[in-house]
Write a protein that holds these residues in place. Structure first.
Motif, short mmCIF file in Angstrom:
data_model
loop_
_atom_site.label_atom_id
_atom_site.label_comp_id
_atom_site.label_asym_id
_atom_site.label_seq_id
_atom_site.Cartn_x
_atom_site.Cartn_y
_atom_site.Cartn_z
N UNK A 224 19.55 22.05 -22.16
CA UNK A 224 18.80 21.02 -21.43
C UNK A 224 17.36 20.96 -21.89
N UNK A 225 16.89 21.98 -22.57
CA UNK A 225 15.51 22.02 -23.06
C UNK A 225 15.33 21.26 -24.37
N UNK A 226 16.43 20.88 -25.02
CA UNK A 226 16.34 20.14 -26.28
C UNK A 226 16.48 18.64 -26.05
N UNK A 227 15.66 17.87 -26.73
CA UNK A 227 15.71 16.41 -26.68
C UNK A 227 15.24 15.89 -28.03
N UNK A 228 15.86 14.81 -28.48
CA UNK A 228 15.40 14.11 -29.69
C UNK A 228 15.59 12.62 -29.46
N UNK A 229 14.69 11.84 -30.04
CA UNK A 229 14.77 10.39 -29.90
C UNK A 229 13.53 9.71 -30.41
N UNK A 230 13.11 8.69 -29.65
CA UNK A 230 11.96 7.87 -30.00
C UNK A 230 10.97 7.90 -28.83
N UNK A 231 9.69 7.86 -29.15
CA UNK A 231 8.68 7.72 -28.12
C UNK A 231 7.79 6.52 -28.43
#
Length: 169
Positions: free
Chosen positions: A56-63
């Motif tokens: 749950x601590x990992x995230x990837x994407x666009x900001x």
């Protein structure tokens, strides 16, 4: 932002790998994001992600980013054993989950952001053909210097973190 990109960007045969830092986009510290200045209010951008979060601590994407206090994060994370696509809005330092949806990550996922006037649409596709919107059009006003202050203007970028705090519904 606030640090050299060479420390977290790796070029591979399949594209660019953004290695996550242990800071998230709301930190007043170096973050693992590779930015491009938004020069027009009408735009379309997309990225194909090959990413399966391990926790749950990992995230990837666009900001979409004006500062650590004013931004949107659109990406993939995990809750329990399930994968989720999430959209979070941070305004004046207060973060709010706009929308989240459980997804299947059997293949890559394509994320798309479309800007029209002052509205932003965050879309995704898991089949590479038909895009689905997440959270409806949202206002891009928080990315303007009129609302957020500052002088850098709006940025858009690839983003990853190992300190995700966005919790899907």
């Amino acid at each position: 932002m606030r640090g050299p990109r060479e420390n977290f960007i790796t070029s591979t045969k399949n594209g660019v790998k953004v290695n996550p830092m242990d800071t998230n986009i709301k930190a007043l510290a170096p973050v693992s994001a590779l930015f491009h200045r938004l020069q027009h209010e009408d735009f379309e951008t997309s990225v194909t992600l090959d990413f399966k979060p391990k926790s749950e601590k990992e995230l990837a994407g666009i900001t979409c980013y004006q500062s650590e206090r004013f931004n949107y994060v659109f990406g993939i994370t995990k809750k329990g054993k399930d994968y989720y696509i999430v959209l979070e809005r941070t305004e004046k330092g207060a973060s709010k989950l706009v929308a989240s949806e459980k997804i299947s990550l059997s293949k890559t996922i394509k994320l798309q952001i479309v800007g029209e006037n002052d509205n932003l649409s965050f879309n995704y596709t898991v089949d590479g053909k038909s895009f689905k919107n997440l959270g409806g059009p949202v206002s891009g006003d928080i990315l303007s210097t009129d609302v957020a202050g500052g002088f850098t203007g709006s940025l858009i970028g690839l983003y990853s973190t190992s300190s995700n705090d966005i919790v899907p519904n």
